[in-house]
Design an enzyme around this catalytic site. Structure first.
Site, mmCIF file in Angstrom:
data_model
loop_
_atom_site.group_PDB
_atom_site.id
_atom_site.type_symbol
_atom_site.label_atom_id
_atom_site.label_comp_id
_atom_site.label_asym_id
_atom_site.label_seq_id
_atom_site.Cartn_x
_atom_site.Cartn_y
_atom_site.Cartn_z
ATOM 1 N N GLU A 216 -8.236 -0.993 -19.912
ATOM 2 C CA GLU A 216 -8.036 0.194 -20.743
ATOM 3 C C GLU A 216 -8.949 1.278 -20.172
ATOM 4 O OE1 GLU A 216 -8.349 2.035 -25.220
ATOM 5 O OE2 GLU A 216 -9.759 0.523 -24.542
ATOM 6 N N CYS B 43 -11.474 7.963 -25.849
ATOM 7 C CA CYS B 43 -10.554 8.023 -24.707
ATOM 8 C C CYS B 43 -9.184 8.557 -25.094
ATOM 9 C CB CYS B 43 -10.430 6.655 -24.048
ATOM 10 S SG CYS B 43 -9.902 5.343 -25.151
#
Length: 503
Positions: free
Chosen positions: A275, A309
């Site tokens: 990720e 993020c």
């Protein structure tokens, strides 16, 4: 924007008989250390990392630094524990994990306070994060009883089945921005799948993840199933990847580091879950409600001071509604209360460290040098602590760094467009593809955005990021694999096909 200036560490001293009230006193109650084979310990060489309160720049603690021998001990413990945990019934796994869920919810306020001190997140948000990860763990605890295989019809002489089995020992590396959320997504899914793991967490925010490890310990998780270490990023990650014990590497972090780790794991044919970073575009179409769009985008933009993020980080607004949208964004930014994370009235805390502060200041200066205008913010707050004002930039040209480099902080750069297809092209022009957001009141435009965005996480008319029940992950350079939802647990399984000749 309201600014609170009194830090928790400036509170008057309290008698020893009262509960701790200052940040230093509260943090002194935290258990810090390496958790290996069911026991807490220091590193083999006795070295440690300082833990800094980003709201005051005060050193509030020290956490043990793992040496190579500590990592080997953790890997050996995980290897011993794996067969036991793999063969434990799904019902018993679920029972242990649900006990951990109950303990997490009981301890959420105290863990939230520790998180606020070490990461700078407002205490209300930190406590909510702990409650959210209890939901993540609860989902995975339930999912462990749903890891079904299947029987495939074949001819009368042969049986054919598919089984899903845990991959083995997992090496996990997580960042600092969600001290509970990032570790728990990996711990809960891996443990629910029947794996054991060694997780390297950030030494900048150790108390939160240590509290999570203690929860698993107190819930009765067998020793060695979960092992927690802190160490220098590159050397620790490389040790975990290179070890023949690990069978899968799970990483959350930046794109450049993710590429390096993925290449190293690939050389050993080890699967990875990556990720990685993003730079989430927000397209506000001409038919959108600009006030509602600004309010919903703001709620996501300023969360965790933009250190997310999936944070909306590039705003492409149709020129016909740009003025209204910008004005509401400014109102929302200036209504924030920035300051001491332990103050219940604060709605935005500090950045994590001086490096983040410097990076944000540079991006703002660069945007202004390229012709952008500062509609709100654009400056550091105070001389102590890593606080930066929530900043709205307008007329931001596409060649400004902030339009191509993930800001990971409290900056909302706004530019305008006239043609929706062009806006989608701009949104997709970067090599990232983690999250993307769109605002429109037209069903056809919503469908166009959903089909047009190149991202793994899409939200229309809000800026929702990751959720427990559904998969999250990126495309392009934003990662590999998925976390959360059934796919998040399945990522830690291997598929085994079994064919049996009956006669």
């Amino acid at each position: 924007m309201t600014i609170t200036t009194e830090a928790a560490t400036t509170a008057p001293a309290t008698p020893a008989t009262t509960a701790p009230t200052t940040a230093a006193e509260i943090y002194a109650t935290a258990r810090l250390g390496l958790y290996i084979d069911g026991e807490w310990r220091d590193g083999a060489a006795g070295r440690s990392f300082e833990v800094v309160n980003p709201a005051t720049e005060e050193v509030v603690g020290h956490v043990a630094r793992a040496e190579a021998s500590d990592l080997d001990d953790a890997l050996a413990a995980a290897e011993r524990a794996f067969p036991l945990w793999r063969d434990t019934s799904a019902f018993e796994k679920a029972r242990v994990l649900m006990k951990a869920v109950a303990l997490l919810r009981e301890r959420a306020p105290e863990i939230g306070r520790l998180m606020a001190i070490e990461q700078g997140k407002p205490v209300k948000d930190a406590t909510i994060e702990v409650m959210r990860v209890s939901g993540t763990l609860e989902w995975c605890a339930q999912e462990t009883r749903r890891l079904y295989g299947r029987i495939i019809p074949t001819d009368v002489d042969t049986s054919l089945e598919v089984r899903y089995e845990p991959v083995g020992v997992v090496g996990a590396i997580v960042p600092w921005n969600f001290p509970a959320g990032s570790p728990m997504r990996k711990m809960s899914a891996a443990i629910a799948a029947g794996c054991s793991l060694v997780i390297k967490a950030s030494q900048e925010v150790p108390a939160t993840v240590c509290a999570l490890a203690q929860v698993f310990h107190d819930a009765g998780l067998p020793k060695g199933v979960l092992n927690l270490v802190f160490g220098r990023g590159a050397e620790t990650a490389e040790h975990l990847i290179d070890s023949p014990t690990t069978r899968l590497i799970a990483f959350t972090g930046s794109v450049p580091v993710g590429k390096e780790l993925n290449a190293r794991a690939g050389a050993l044919m080890k699967p990875t879950i990556m990720e990685l970073g993003g730079h989430a575009p927000v397209i506000v179409a001409a038919d959108a409600d600009p006030i509602q769009a600004a309010r919903r985008a703001s709620a996501a933009k300023w969360a965790n001071a933009g250190q997310v993020c999936t944070s909306p980080s590039r705003f492409l607004v149709h020129e016909s509604i740009a003025a209204e949208f910008t004005a509401e964004m400014v109102r929302q930014a200036e209504a924030l209360v920035v300051g001491d994370p332990l103050d219940e009235s604060v709605t935005m805390g500090s950045l994590i460290n001086a490096k983040r502060l410097e990076s944000i200041a540079h991006l703002v200066d660069d945007a202004v040098a390229h012709g952008a205008k500062v509609a709100s913010g654009g400056h550091r707050i105070g001389a102590a602590g890593f606080f930066y004002a929530p900043t709205i930039l307008t007329d931001v040209p596409l060649d400004a760094e902030v339009m191509s480099e993930e800001p990971f902080g409290p900056i909302a750069p706004i530019t305008t467009f006239t043609d929706l297809d062009e806006a989608i092209r701009i949104a997709n022009s970067l090599p990232f593809g983690l999250a993307a957001y769109g605002f429109t009141e037209s069903a056809s435009t919503a469908d166009l955005l959903a089909r047009g965005f190149e991202a793994g996480i899409l939200s229309i008319n809000h800026c929702g990021g990751s959720v427990t029940e559904a998969p999250s992950g990126g495309v392009k350079e934003s990662g590999l694999g998925r976390e959360s939802g059934p796919e998040g647990v399945q990522a830690y399984l291997v598929t085994k096909r079994i064919s049996h000749r009956l006669r």
